[in-house]
Design an enzyme around this catalytic site. Structure first.
Site, PDB file in Angstrom:
ATOM      1  N   SER A 258      -6.874   0.562 -13.332  1.00  0.00           N
ATOM      2  CA  SER A 258      -6.893  -0.630 -12.503  1.00  0.00           C
ATOM      3  C   SER A 258      -6.118  -1.762 -13.159  1.00  0.00           C
ATOM      4  O   SER A 258      -6.192  -1.987 -14.355  1.00  0.00           O
ATOM      5  CB  SER A 258      -8.345  -1.037 -12.241  1.00  0.00           C
ATOM      6  OG  SER A 258      -8.491  -2.430 -12.358  1.00  0.00           O
ATOM      7  N   LYS A 259      -5.378  -2.453 -12.304  1.00  0.00           N
ATOM      8  CA  LYS A 259      -4.532  -3.559 -12.753  1.00  0.00           C
ATOM      9  C   LYS A 259      -5.379  -4.689 -13.315  1.00  0.00           C
ATOM     10  O   LYS A 259      -4.994  -5.367 -14.258  1.00  0.00           O
ATOM     11  CB  LYS A 259      -3.750  -4.017 -11.517  1.00  0.00           C
ATOM     12  CG  LYS A 259      -2.834  -5.172 -11.722  1.00  0.00           C
ATOM     13  CD  LYS A 259      -1.935  -5.353 -10.520  1.00  0.00           C
ATOM     14  CE  LYS A 259      -2.696  -5.828  -9.285  1.00  0.00           C
ATOM     15  NZ  LYS A 259      -1.832  -6.418  -8.252  1.00  0.00           N
ATOM     16  N   ARG A 260      -6.559  -4.867 -12.716  1.00  0.00           N
ATOM     17  CA  ARG A 260      -7.422  -5.972 -13.143  1.00  0.00           C
ATOM     18  C   ARG A 260      -8.063  -5.700 -14.492  1.00  0.00           C
ATOM     19  O   ARG A 260      -8.401  -6.610 -15.227  1.00  0.00           O
ATOM     20  CB  ARG A 260      -8.496  -6.234 -12.089  1.00  0.00           C
ATOM     21  CG  ARG A 260      -8.075  -7.355 -11.159  1.00  0.00           C
ATOM     22  CD  ARG A 260      -8.984  -7.476  -9.955  1.00  0.00           C
ATOM     23  NE  ARG A 260      -8.183  -7.408  -8.753  1.00  0.00           N
ATOM     24  CZ  ARG A 260      -8.090  -6.348  -7.969  1.00  0.00           C
ATOM     25  NH1 ARG A 260      -8.748  -5.254  -8.240  1.00  0.00           N
ATOM     26  NH2 ARG A 260      -7.332  -6.386  -6.900  1.00  0.00           N
TER      27      ARG A 260
END
Ligand code: GLU
Length: 495
Positions: A258-260
């Protein structure tokens, strides 16, 4: 198995740059198309207007093209089944949603938010926590009632009338039969009150009319399969072959990338978006080679294979049903292999954009000369920015860094002075010839190589880490190297 010509699609929602997991799905889809002499189609699923991000489409297309996964039909290149952007196809979805209503396979639902919330609550209380089907408030009403409600309330959504009993069985190419109990399914919305379709309606209609032969997507979409399968049946259309691929997991094997919350390996952040790999300087061909082996394997030990071989050997039945961890170290290793195989010219060309961004104009000819000496030290390519600062944005080294271990200002000055004298005599400034005068000097001075060469390295590059010293000076050229040595000496005189 279908015997239709292979037509497969990548159907992203335009929310921004391409995720590395989507890149892998796209790659396997593309390989399947190319292997089968089929068509690879790019379709943009932008019916969720809330999620729409301006310029996201350009970013997406740029990332896919950078990977080399050209599409045969799509928003910008057109094709016989366009438009390839769902928001431009609204009438089609509306027409078929209403057709289903006329056939009694879907129905208009007038429920308000409050009504739905109440129905859900009641269902939960009275059916032992079960909520599937709570939304069927307006499924079983009379035609008169329905007509009356439409007049009174005006707005409605169209819901699919799911079968209530028995099982839905859909066949997946790599997973076999996927079985759903119909009593656990809901009447999903097909058309929203604003006339926009949901993903489910649009995807089925588009896949049908674009004559998609195989739906290749990740296993996250498996829960939707029951509805999609039943929709094909309701329309009376042949369904495509289903191929639900494994998802890409974090390097530790836990959770989706996940990018977050980007994963860390060896204290470094692992990029999650394709664009970040490009900006860091991973080669697209290395990324492609690496991604081919995530959730897929040719079944042998070969690690490095070019795209042509991959296309020839690709076999969709070898896609694994099990999720696959993202082995970042292996990607770095693969990238290194590809960088080592580049010619000096090619490496220089690929470095130019990184250096230009950092330093403005760069001298390509010089880059070609230094290329063989940095090839092993620039993985990913952006590392060249720090490594080659001395070539494009040299700032003299402060005295404290110039003076090496167990040396003082006077000794350092002496090293610089004598080195200058020896090197100045040379007409051939190649690294081999430099060594022939510098090695005896080290001995004569009774110092360590690290002390003498360290002094010269700091004088000519101001960097603790640089390409090999004599090669570096050769590329800088005699005049520039001597000028830097002289300037360092002068700077120490002032100390
Ligand atoms: N639009 C969906 C997505 O964003 C596509 C799913 C599918 O391929 O059916 O991933």
């Amino acid at each position: 198995m279908t015997d239709k010509p292979v037509r497969v699609r990548f159907a992203p929602s335009p929310t921004g740059y391409l995720h590395i997991g989507s890149a892998r799905t796209t790659l396997l889809t593309w390989l399947f198309a190319r292997h089968s002499n089929g068509k690879f189609i790019l379709r943009i699923e932008d019916t969720d207007q809330k999620r729409f991000v301006q310029d996201a489409l350009d970013k997406l297309m740029q990332d896919i093209r950078w990977l080399g996964l050209e599409w045969d039909e799509g928003p910008d290149v057109g094709g016989p089944y366009g438009p390839y952007i769902q928001s431009e196809r609204l009438e089609l979805y509306q027409k078929w949603a209403h057709w289903l209503v006329e056939q009694g396979k879907a129905y208009k639902c007038f429920a308000t938010e409050e009504e739905l919330a109440r129905a859900r609550e009641i269902s939960q209380k009275t059916r032992g926590g079960r909520i599937a089907g709570y939304e069927r408030i307006y499924r079983f009403i009379s035609d008169e009632e329905r007509a009356k409600l439409e007049k009174e309330r005006g707005s409605y959504v169209i819901r699919f009338a799911m079968p209530l009993e028995g099982e839905t069985v859909a066949h997946d190419r790599i997973r076999g039969d996927v079985v759903f109990k119909n009593e656990e399914l809901s009447d999903m919305v097909l058309l929203k009150s604003d006339g926009f379709p949901t993903y489910h309606l649009a995807v089925v209609i588009d896949d049908h009319f674009m004559q998609i032969s195989h739906v290749t997507r990740t296993e996250e979409w498996l829960p939707s399969l029951a509805l999609h399968h039943n929709l094909y049946e309701a329309f009376g259309w042949d369904e495509p072959e289903w191929v639900h691929m494994p998802v890409v997991l974090n390097p530790n094997g836990k959770g989706k990338m996940s990018k977050r919350n980007p994963p860390m390996v060896d204290g470094k952040i692992v990029p999650v978006m394709v664009n970040d790999y490009r900006e860091a300087g991973y080669l697209p061909e290395a990324l492609i080679n690496f991604l081919t082996n995530v959730g897929y394997s040719f079944g042998d030990d070969q690690e490095i294979f070019n795209v042509q071989d991959t296309i020839t050997r690709f076999d969709i039945d070898r896609v694994s049903p099990a999720s696959a961890a993202f082995n970042f170290q292996k990607l770095v290793w693969t990238n290194g292999v590809y960088i080592r195989e580049l010619t000096d010219e090619d490496l220089a060309d690929r470095l130019v954009p990184f250096l230009q961004k950092a330093y403005g104009n760069v001298d390509r000819a010089k880059l070609v000369k230094i290329a063989p000496h940095i090839r092993e030290r620039v993985n990913p390519l952006s590392e060249a920015v720090a490594l080659l600062k001395f070539m494009f944005n040299f700032e003299p080294c402060p005295n404290d860094k110039l003076i090496q271990k167990n040396m003082d200002a006077a000794g350092t000055r002496n090293v610089l002075h004598l080195s200058y004298e020896r090197l100045a005599t040379l007409t051939d400034f190649s690294h081999e010839v430099q060594a022939t005068v510098m090695e005896p000097l080290v001995e004569q001075l009774g110092l360590k190589k690290a002390q003498v060469y360290g002094t010269l390295r700091m004088a000519t590059t101001a960097q603790q880490v640089s390409p090999p010293l004599f090669e570096t000076m050769e590329v800088l050229g005699k005049d520039e190297s001597l000028a830097r040595i002289q300037a360092a000496e002068a700077q120490l005189n002032g100390a």
